[in-house]
Scaffold this active site. Structure first.
Site, short mmCIF file in Angstrom:
data_model
loop_
_atom_site.label_atom_id
_atom_site.label_comp_id
_atom_site.label_asym_id
_atom_site.label_seq_id
_atom_site.Cartn_x
_atom_site.Cartn_y
_atom_site.Cartn_z
CE LYS A 69 47.97 35.66 40.98
NZ LYS A 69 46.61 35.80 40.42
CE LYS A 98 43.75 36.69 29.09
NZ LYS A 98 44.85 37.22 29.91
CB THR A 118 41.57 37.45 32.83
OG1 THR A 118 42.90 37.84 33.16
CG2 THR A 118 40.60 38.49 33.36
CE LYS A 130 46.45 30.84 37.82
NZ LYS A 130 45.34 31.71 37.51
NE ARG A 131 50.22 39.22 40.45
CZ ARG A 131 49.85 39.32 41.72
NH1 ARG A 131 50.76 39.41 42.68
NH2 ARG A 131 48.57 39.34 42.05
CG HIS A 147 41.66 45.11 39.94
ND1 HIS A 147 41.23 44.32 38.90
CD2 HIS A 147 41.60 46.38 39.50
CE1 HIS A 147 40.93 45.09 37.87
NE2 HIS A 147 41.13 46.34 38.21
#
Length: 799
Positions: free
Chosen positions: A540, A644, A640, A534-535, A348
């Site tokens: 990110k 969504k 992901t 998100k985390r 991942h």
């Protein structure tokens, strides 16, 4: 099982009376939720039993999905949907003067995961059952899971998340408990010609399974998510005479991801990983022997597939070898062949720190026999390559080196399949991160792009949009996501586009009401809802969004107009991740500064919602206009949340990273806002070490003013300067400033498109229609056919 409104009302009222001796008028929402959950359990219990009976009778191959995280969220509405009861129950409750959404809000999220890894594992469980495959989850029953996040003076504080006190779904199966050994010493002794381990001084923990039903979508199949809890073995109670002694055992399954900044935290994490791997594999072999009546372990791969979800369960390779060789006396070569045929592995990440490496001495102290087995696997691997490849390749790919055990290497060497989770990610694994392994085992590597449970993210999270799809393309899309492509036929239909806008506005009003209730901040539902959920991690790039916010704020202060915008963050930072927690503090104080400045007349609002989880995502995602997917290219494996948000009609602002590339391929360049460095440019910076952000800062007055304004964010204790120092450090890994100018250009394109609402909602419609590509059922179908080789289970539905 069919359910009428009359039957439901009768059962619901009876459960309420039986459980609480209460009636509808006087029951609390928690009591109503518990009674409703009991009705649902009664609904799926017969098919759960029949599924287990049928899988044993048919003897089909089963997949066991090993994951340190599962993130199902809440299960009440999901189970109602999959049983085919959702509409009936909603209407029946309304006739009784009750609201399903209000009752369901009393159910706590299952705190068993953190982010995309855990949500994906839960989505896979849902999809396996819904497609008719026998699939089992294997993980840990965390008592407190990931922490509950609170903001105090803008700082993240971590509190225990006591979610189990109101859980309605698990079934304890003490009869399936197994022992797990830790510590001590192990000596190999001759036992009738067979080398057998003799343990001394070890501590034994009893692993007790708690099963949760995973209800398939209208197909009568219910699979099992098995979570393991740690208890003191009954025969060893005298060895744990004090509360403190007992807590040492209980703490094994207390929290997800213990703080790994110290030795004790690392040791606990390693202990957790072996605990659920050993318990799960023992459970599988017990089923193989006792239920399937098998004694020839060479047949194990015909009945069992074990999937390693990231490196956390990688010890499954060594543990299966231990069980086969030590417990069942299978010779090493045969056991190794069985193990490789049984195991498969999903990678991942390409982030080095996420590819686990354990200190050999720590592992030796905790798991002496496992170290012996890993050492032997490593020795045989090295021997098998001598003369076939260079010594450099052998050294780079071996499992044990420099006193560290490389878990990804163990998983790759011990598996027949290794897959990435998006096209770019898999390409990077094959050409860079795992290049040596790809050259050794090219046939083992493959791509399986991640997916999402469209059923949940549309039918549950966005019922109005689901109804619009029914009205335009019919209801078949609820069972076959390919039908969603027909929605694109309404691209020029004014009525449909207007209805899309109305639905989005309605969802934004609901979120605005929630934001006001939770934070006291008033936001305008007609503004652009710009979402990054998100985390919290540097790659990110919540920081890039922060710089954009500061640029917008400067413009508004200087009389430069922009469309009204609400920027919404939700994210947790790992407790020991100092830089991520500094980012949270700066965003919160930036929000306070902007939200309370009358000079900008409410044209910009910033909201950071606490305690991000699946339920909060279900509120935010249907209301989002803009989906921020702005990770440094090459760093996000898949993402992901992008899928969504796309499915709910948000338009994506994206680097060409992870599955963003596949979204762009699907919807076309005109229906996404792409920007930023590409893979080759990023890798050139890394290779040349030629990224000097201070030069960009000094030569770009817009960027310089933005960075300087960051230093002025009030009520901080050095956090803004820490961010600035990071941005300007030579060869800063995540290239934040390198993408700043391109990101501003993408956001200008967003504003220009927002001014043309018809075009905006045409783009939104295209995104909704093409989200079918990322239906998790399609992902699972590829896993089932290409990797696990599963057959569907056929059982009769209840009437």
């Amino acid at each position: 099982m069919q359910l009428t409104k009359e039957k439901f009302k009768e059962r619901f009222e009876r459960k309420l009376d039986d459980y609480f001796e209460n009636d509808i008028k006087h029951a609390s929402n928690s009591e109503l939720c518990a009674a409703l959950s009991a009705v649902v359990r009664d609904g799926y219990a017969p098919q759960w039993r029949r599924t287990r009976i049928s899988e044993t009778h048919e003897g089909n191959k089963q997949i066991y999905y090993f994951s340190i995280e599962f993130l199902p969220g809440t299960l009440l509405k999901s189970n109602l949907l999959n049983l085919g009861w959702l509409k009936t129950v909603r209407e029946a409750l309304k006739e009784m003067g009750l609201d399903l959404d209000t009752i369901a809000a009393a159910e706590p999220d299952m705190a068993l995961g953190n982010g995309g890894l855990g949500r994906l594992a839960a989505a896979f469980m849902d999809s396996l059952a819904s497609l008719g495959y026998t699939g089992n989850g294997n993980g840990i029953r965390y008592k407190y899971g990931l922490f509950k996040q609170k903001f105090v003076d803008g700082y993240q504080k971590e509190l225990p998340n006591d979610w189990l006190k109101d859980d309605h779904w698990e079934v304890r199966r003490e009869s399936k408990a197994v022992p797990v050994r830790f510590g001590g010493k192990v000596e190999m002794v001759d036992d009738d010609g067979w080398l057998t381990p003799r343990y001394e001084g070890e501590r034994v923990v009893q692993a007790v399974p708690y099963d949760i039903a995973v209800v398939g979508y209208k197909d009568g199949i219910t699979n099992t998510l098995r979570l393991w809890d740690a208890e003191i073995p009954p025969q060893d109670e005298l060895k744990y005479p004090t509360i403190a002694d007992r807590r040492k055992v209980e703490d094994l399954t207390s929290i997800l991801y213990p703080d790994d900044s110290n030795y004790e935290g690392l040791l606990l994490r390693l202990k957790q990983e072996y605990f659920f791997v050993s318990a799960g594999l023992q459970s599988i072999l017990n089923y193989f022997i006792k239920d399937l009546k098998q004694t020839d372990f060479r047949k194990l791969p015909e009945y069992v597939a074990v999937h390693i979800n990231d490196t956390h369960p990688a010890m499954a390779v060594a543990e299966l070898m231990r069980l086969l060789v030590d417990e069942h006396r299978v010779d090493w070569d045969t056991a190794w062949k069985i193990t490789v045929q049984t195991m498969s592995y999903t990678n991942h990440t390409i982030m080095a720190e996420a590819l686990e490496k354990w200190d050999l001495s720590m592992m030796q102290d905790l798991l002496p026999r496992i170290v012996q087995i890993i050492t032997e696997i490593d020795r045989r691997f090295v021997e098998s390559l001598k003369g076939k490849t260079s010594d450099d390749v052998i050294e780079r790919t071996r499992i044990i080196k420099n006193g560290r055990v490389h878990m990804a290497h163990l998983a790759i060497i011990g598996s027949h399949s290794i897959n990435g989770v998006a096209a770019l990610h898999t390409q990077l694994l094959e050409t860079d991160v795992l290049k040596d392994f790809y050259e050794l085992y090219p046939k083992r590597f493959n791509n399986k792009t991640n997916g999402i449970v469209l059923r949940r993210w549309l039918q549950i999270a966005n019922p109005e949009l689901s109804d619009l799809l029914d009205q335009t393309i019919g209801t078949k899309w609820r069972d076959d996501s390919n039908e969603m492509l027909k929605f694109e036929n309404f691209y020029h239909d004014t009525k449909t586009l207007n209805r899309l806008e109305e639905i989005k506005l309605d969802n934004k009003k609901k979120l605005a009401k929630f934001i006001k209730k939770e934070t006291g901040i008033e936001v305008d539902p007609t503004a652009i809802f710009d979402v990054q959920i998100k985390r919290l991690h540097a790659y990110k790039r919540q920081t890039l969004k922060l710089l954009h916010i500061l640029k917008l704020y400067q413009d508004l202060k200087n009389g430069i107009d922009h469309p009204k915008r609400v920027v919404i963050f939700a994210a947790k930072a790992a407790p020991s991740y100092v830089f991520a927690k500094q980012i949270i503090k700066v965003i919160n104080e930036t929000a306070n500064m902007i939200n309370n400045d009358p000079d900008i007349h409410g044209k910009l609002k910033v909201v950071f919602l606490e305690n991000y989880n699946v339920s909060l995502a279900e509120r935010i995602i249907p209301a989002a206009d803009v989906s921020e997917q702005i990770s440094t290219t090459t760093k996000e494996a898949s993402g992901t949340s992008n899928m969504k948000l796309m499915a709910n009609g948000a338009l994506t602002v994206a680097t060409m990273d992870g599955a963003n590339i596949e979204i762009k391929d699907e919807v076309g360049e005109d229906n996404i806002f792409s920007f930023g460095l590409n893979k080759d440019q990023v890798y050139k910076y890394y290779a040349d070490k030629s990224y000097h952000p201070r030069n960009i800062y000094e030569n770009d007055p817009v960027l310089r003013d933005t960075i300087d304004s960051l230093k002025e964010v009030p009520n901080c204790n050095g956090e803004p300067q820490a961010l600035v120092n990071n941005f300007l450090s030579d060869n800063e890994e995540f290239l934040v400033l390198a993408d700043f100018e391109a990101y501003l250009a993408a956001q200008k394109a967003v504003e220009a498109t927002w001014a043309q609402k018809r075009i905006w909602y045409q783009m939104s419609l295209v995104n909704i229609a093409h989200s079918e590509r990322f239906d998790v059922d399609k992902t699972i179908q590829r896993y089932a056919q290409d990797i696990w080789h599963l057959k569907k289970l056929h059982i009769e539905k209840t009437k």
